[in-house]
Design an enzyme around this catalytic site. Structure first.
Site: not given
Ligand code: C5P
Length: 242
Positions: A40, A67, A69-74, A76, A126, A187, A200, A220-221
């Site tokens: 990722k 990853d 995580k797009f979050h904008d107007i449709p 864009t 999460t 975990r 987390q 990840g970690r």
């Protein structure tokens, strides 16, 4: 006697390459087998190393989960998804809370690409507990919000969602077997594998997450910050029977 072809391997573990530059990510990728795990690329690494790093990992044979995580107007988000799909990534994501119009625009944008990535939606991070949701005006417990957002994503034609493994069983029942459930917040039973100050909150072990219905585990970690990342990955793979 005919021998049936081996089923294609569908690695369950996605190693989160959360590094500040390309080199450590490439170093660990060089020790990973793309047939046994995916990787990722998140906001930190993408911002530091750029799209070329994603293309390099794709060229090395890795299934890459972008990853961002797009979050904008449709409009864009659709354009961003189109650009990301051109990198040849296996999976990418947007925030379900961007709304149905944004989700549909994203899905339509990637549908036109020749190498269409899986498109999934983040439900509730999460790292957020009930009190955090109340702070941002979301009533009810995280599980209810996750279910509502997963239904919105499925209705918009997305391939699945990112959720906590704690919600996987409910989502599997509600959304059916083909809807991909991707679960971070994994975990290991041995908590000493994690540094102090873990952010987390809604967590589960790898085996429990798969038993609850998760398709893919983002880790990840617990892997990248362990003393021996490759040995830790192999230990998890043995634990889940991969
Ligand atoms: O180190 P750790 O195992 O907590 O890493 C989890 C990874 O999954 C991070 O890269 C984080 O950005 C990502 N993620 C998450 N929660 C989500 C979506 C992605 O933790 N809802």
């Amino acid at each position: 006697m005919s021998v049936s072809p081996a089923a294609p391997i569908d690695p369950k573990i996605i190693v989160a390459l959360d590094y500040a530059s390309a080199q450590p990510a490439l170093d660990i990728a060089a020790r990973l087998d793309p047939a046994l795990c995916r990787v990722k690329v998140g906001k930190e690494l993408f911002t530091a190393a750029g799209p070329a790093l994603g293309e390099t990992l794709v060229a090395r044979g890795f299934g890459v989960f972008l990853d961002l995580k797009f979050h904008d107007i449709p409009n864009t988000v659709a354009s961003a998804c189109k650009a990301a799909a051109k990198l040849g990534v296996w999976m990418m994501n947007v925030h379900a809370s961007g709304g149905g119009g944004m989700l549909r625009a994203a899905r339509e944008a990637v549908a036109l690409e020749s190498r269409r990535p899986k498109l999934i939606a983040v439900t509730v991070l999460t790292s957020l507990a009930q009190s955090d949701l109340a702070d941002i005006g979301m009533q009810g417990d995280p599980a209810a919000a996750v279910l509502r957002l997963a239904r919105l994503a499925q209705g918009a034609g997305l391939d699945g969602v990112v959720c906590s493994a704690q919600e996987a069983r409910t989502l599997r029942d509600a959304c059916g077997p083909a809807f991909n459930l991707v679960t971070p917040g994994i975990r290991l039973a041995d908590a000493s594998a994690m540094p102090a100050g873990d952010d987390q909150k809604r967590v589960m072990t790898p085996r429990a997450a798969l038993e609850a219905g998760a398709d893919y585990l983002v880790i990840g970690r617990p892997i990248t910050q362990s003393a021996d990342p490759i040995a830790t990955l192999q230990r998890i793979q043995r634990e889940i029977g991969a």
